[in-house]
Design a protein around this motif. Structure first.
Motif, PDB file in Angstrom:
ATOM      1  N   ARG A   1     -64.027 -18.372 -43.470  1.00 42.37           N
ATOM      2  CA  ARG A   1     -64.360 -20.526 -42.442  1.00 42.37           C
ATOM      3  C   ARG A   1     -63.106 -21.456 -42.560  1.00 42.37           C
ATOM      4  N   VAL A   2     -62.744 -22.144 -42.071  1.00 39.16           N
ATOM      5  CA  VAL A   2     -61.602 -23.246 -42.094  1.00 39.16           C
ATOM      6  C   VAL A   2     -61.911 -23.331 -43.645  1.00 39.16           C
ATOM      7  N   ALA A   3     -60.396 -23.397 -44.381  1.00 33.09           N
ATOM      8  CA  ALA A   3     -59.696 -24.224 -44.804  1.00 33.09           C
ATOM      9  C   ALA A   3     -59.531 -25.609 -45.125  1.00 33.09           C
ATOM     10  N   ASN A   4     -59.174 -26.362 -45.892  1.00 32.10           N
ATOM     11  CA  ASN A   4     -59.034 -27.917 -45.634  1.00 32.10           C
ATOM     12  C   ASN A   4     -58.140 -27.782 -46.564  1.00 32.10           C
ATOM     13  N   PHE A   5     -57.163 -27.359 -46.359  1.00 34.00           N
ATOM     14  CA  PHE A   5     -55.511 -27.359 -46.588  1.00 34.00           C
ATOM     15  C   PHE A   5     -54.765 -28.007 -46.085  1.00 34.00           C
ATOM     16  N   ALA A   6     -54.020 -29.106 -46.895  1.00 34.51           N
ATOM     17  CA  ALA A   6     -52.806 -29.704 -45.452  1.00 34.51           C
ATOM     18  C   ALA A   6     -51.835 -28.485 -45.951  1.00 34.51           C
ATOM     19  N   GLU A   7     -51.268 -28.411 -47.033  1.00 39.66           N
ATOM     20  CA  GLU A   7     -50.075 -27.656 -47.029  1.00 39.66           C
ATOM     21  C   GLU A   7     -50.306 -26.627 -48.152  1.00 39.66           C
ATOM     22  N   VAL A   8     -49.904 -24.907 -48.205  1.00 39.91           N
ATOM     23  CA  VAL A   8     -50.132 -24.882 -49.358  1.00 39.91           C
ATOM     24  C   VAL A   8     -48.607 -24.246 -50.119  1.00 39.91           C
ATOM     25  N   HIS A   9     -47.956 -24.046 -51.151  1.00 40.77           N
ATOM     26  CA  HIS A   9     -46.823 -24.130 -51.976  1.00 40.77           C
ATOM     27  C   HIS A   9     -46.912 -23.224 -52.956  1.00 40.77           C
ATOM     28  N   PRO A  10     -46.652 -21.732 -52.592  1.00 44.75           N
ATOM     29  CA  PRO A  10     -46.141 -21.005 -53.353  1.00 44.75           C
ATOM     30  C   PRO A  10     -45.028 -21.635 -54.293  1.00 44.75           C
ATOM     31  N   PHE A  11     -45.377 -21.200 -55.987  1.00 41.35           N
ATOM     32  CA  PHE A  11     -43.866 -20.486 -57.019  1.00 41.35           C
ATOM     33  C   PHE A  11     -43.744 -19.427 -57.336  1.00 41.35           C
ATOM     34  N   ASP A  12     -42.391 -19.606 -57.862  1.00 43.56           N
ATOM     35  CA  ASP A  12     -42.376 -17.693 -58.150  1.00 43.56           C
ATOM     36  C   ASP A  12     -42.385 -18.261 -59.737  1.00 43.56           C
ATOM     37  N   ASN A  13     -43.069 -16.965 -60.045  1.00 45.63           N
ATOM     38  CA  ASN A  13     -43.506 -16.310 -61.310  1.00 45.63           C
ATOM     39  C   ASN A  13     -44.784 -17.545 -61.890  1.00 45.63           C
ATOM     40  N   SER A  14     -45.845 -17.734 -60.761  1.00 45.97           N
ATOM     41  CA  SER A  14     -47.323 -17.860 -61.285  1.00 45.97           C
ATOM     42  C   SER A  14     -47.988 -16.661 -60.104  1.00 45.97           C
ATOM     43  N   ASP A  15     -49.278 -16.965 -60.511  1.00 44.32           N
ATOM     44  CA  ASP A  15     -50.249 -15.775 -60.654  1.00 44.32           C
ATOM     45  C   ASP A  15     -51.403 -16.654 -60.179  1.00 44.32           C
ATOM     46  N   ARG A  16     -51.818 -17.551 -60.688  1.00 42.72           N
ATOM     47  CA  ARG A  16     -53.277 -18.659 -60.020  1.00 42.72           C
ATOM     48  C   ARG A  16     -52.839 -19.398 -58.794  1.00 42.72           C
ATOM     49  N   TRP A  17     -53.872 -19.345 -58.466  1.00 43.16           N
ATOM     50  CA  TRP A  17     -53.984 -20.877 -57.259  1.00 43.16           C
ATOM     51  C   TRP A  17     -54.930 -22.534 -57.204  1.00 43.16           C
ATOM     52  N   PHE A  18     -54.722 -23.146 -57.361  1.00 48.07           N
ATOM     53  CA  PHE A  18     -54.850 -24.056 -58.038  1.00 48.07           C
ATOM     54  C   PHE A  18     -54.654 -25.269 -56.628  1.00 48.07           C
ATOM     55  N   LYS A  19     -56.355 -26.295 -56.559  1.00 53.57           N
ATOM     56  CA  LYS A  19     -56.218 -26.868 -56.011  1.00 53.57           C
ATOM     57  C   LYS A  19     -56.018 -27.959 -55.981  1.00 53.57           C
ATOM     58  N   SER A  20     -55.095 -28.947 -55.267  1.00 52.70           N
ATOM     59  CA  SER A  20     -54.432 -30.176 -55.828  1.00 52.70           C
ATOM     60  C   SER A  20     -55.391 -31.288 -54.713  1.00 52.70           C
ATOM     61  N   LYS A  21     -55.961 -32.536 -55.081  1.00 51.90           N
ATOM     62  CA  LYS A  21     -56.952 -33.315 -55.094  1.00 51.90           C
ATOM     63  C   LYS A  21     -55.278 -34.377 -54.491  1.00 51.90           C
ATOM     64  N   VAL A  22     -55.036 -34.996 -53.367  1.00 54.86           N
ATOM     65  CA  VAL A  22     -53.942 -35.991 -53.481  1.00 54.86           C
ATOM     66  C   VAL A  22     -54.721 -37.576 -52.791  1.00 54.86           C
ATOM     67  N   SER A  23     -54.342 -37.927 -53.097  1.00 59.02           N
ATOM     68  CA  SER A  23     -54.574 -39.389 -52.945  1.00 59.02           C
ATOM     69  C   SER A  23     -53.869 -40.498 -51.996  1.00 59.02           C
ATOM     70  N   LEU A  24     -53.490 -40.159 -50.866  1.00 58.32           N
ATOM     71  CA  LEU A  24     -52.038 -41.336 -50.630  1.00 58.32           C
ATOM     72  C   LEU A  24     -52.344 -42.358 -50.551  1.00 58.32           C
ATOM     73  N   ILE A  25     -51.099 -43.158 -50.876  1.00 58.25           N
ATOM     74  CA  ILE A  25     -52.306 -45.107 -51.076  1.00 58.25           C
ATOM     75  C   ILE A  25     -50.903 -45.499 -50.000  1.00 58.25           C
ATOM     76  N   ALA A  26     -52.195 -46.500 -48.712  1.00 56.06           N
ATOM     77  CA  ALA A  26     -51.131 -47.189 -48.118  1.00 56.06           C
ATOM     78  C   ALA A  26     -51.549 -48.668 -48.423  1.00 56.06           C
TER      79      ALA A  26
END
Length: 166
Positions: free
Chosen positions: A60-85
């Protein structure tokens, strides 16, 4: 061209730490241009990952706007970000939500990494939630653009040398 991320669930027999084999379903994320390409790519990745038989249970199509890998990390987290305008007509704040997939070791680190990923964001934002994702691994798409760029540089250098010799 924007990335389309596909969440793929794969069922296969996995050898546990105890040596026991157990049938498991795991989720992987990859980018592709279509469902067909996503299916082809997950087949290729899983053949390299396991020698056991496997079945693709869902794509299925995932609803991620961006994917950010970081070194020395082994789990993935879904961050909900509210952009304010600010809505200029009504003068009220308007929020729009996006989801980022962030690699980290725990929720606290996921919060910090989300802020790092958003460092260059000009507008205001809040992070209303961070949850651990079932995604086990991410397979980004590499087009070989780097190799093509190197080939172009070699051709360009050879052409310049030919012109200089004339």
């Amino acid at each position: 061209m924007s990335e389309i991320w596909f969440e793929c669930k794969v069922k296969y027999r996995k050898t546990q730490d105890t040596g026991e084999q157990k049938i498991t379903t795991e989720t992987y994320l990859l980018d592709a241009v279509s469902y067909t390409e996503a299916e082809t790519r997950i087949n290729e990745e899983m053949k390299a990952y396991t020698s056991e038989e496997f079945r693709i249970m869902n794509i299925r199509v995932a609803n991620f706007a961006e994917v950010h890998p970081f070194d020395n990390s082994d789990r993935w987290f879904k961050s909900k970000v509210s952009l304010i305008a600010l809505d200029e007509e009504s003068g009220k704040e308007k929020k729009s939500n996006i989801y980022l997939l962030i690699q980290a070791n725990d929720v606290k680190e996921a919060f910090e990494n989300t802020n790092k990923a958003l460092e260059e964001t000009m507008g205001d934002y809040t992070i209303p939630s961070i949850t651990e994702s079932p995604i086990l691994d991410v397979f980004p798409y590499f087009t070989g653009e780097e190799e093509q760029l190197e080939k172009f540089k070699v051709i360009e250098t050879a052409e310049s040398e030919l012109i200089a010799d004339e």
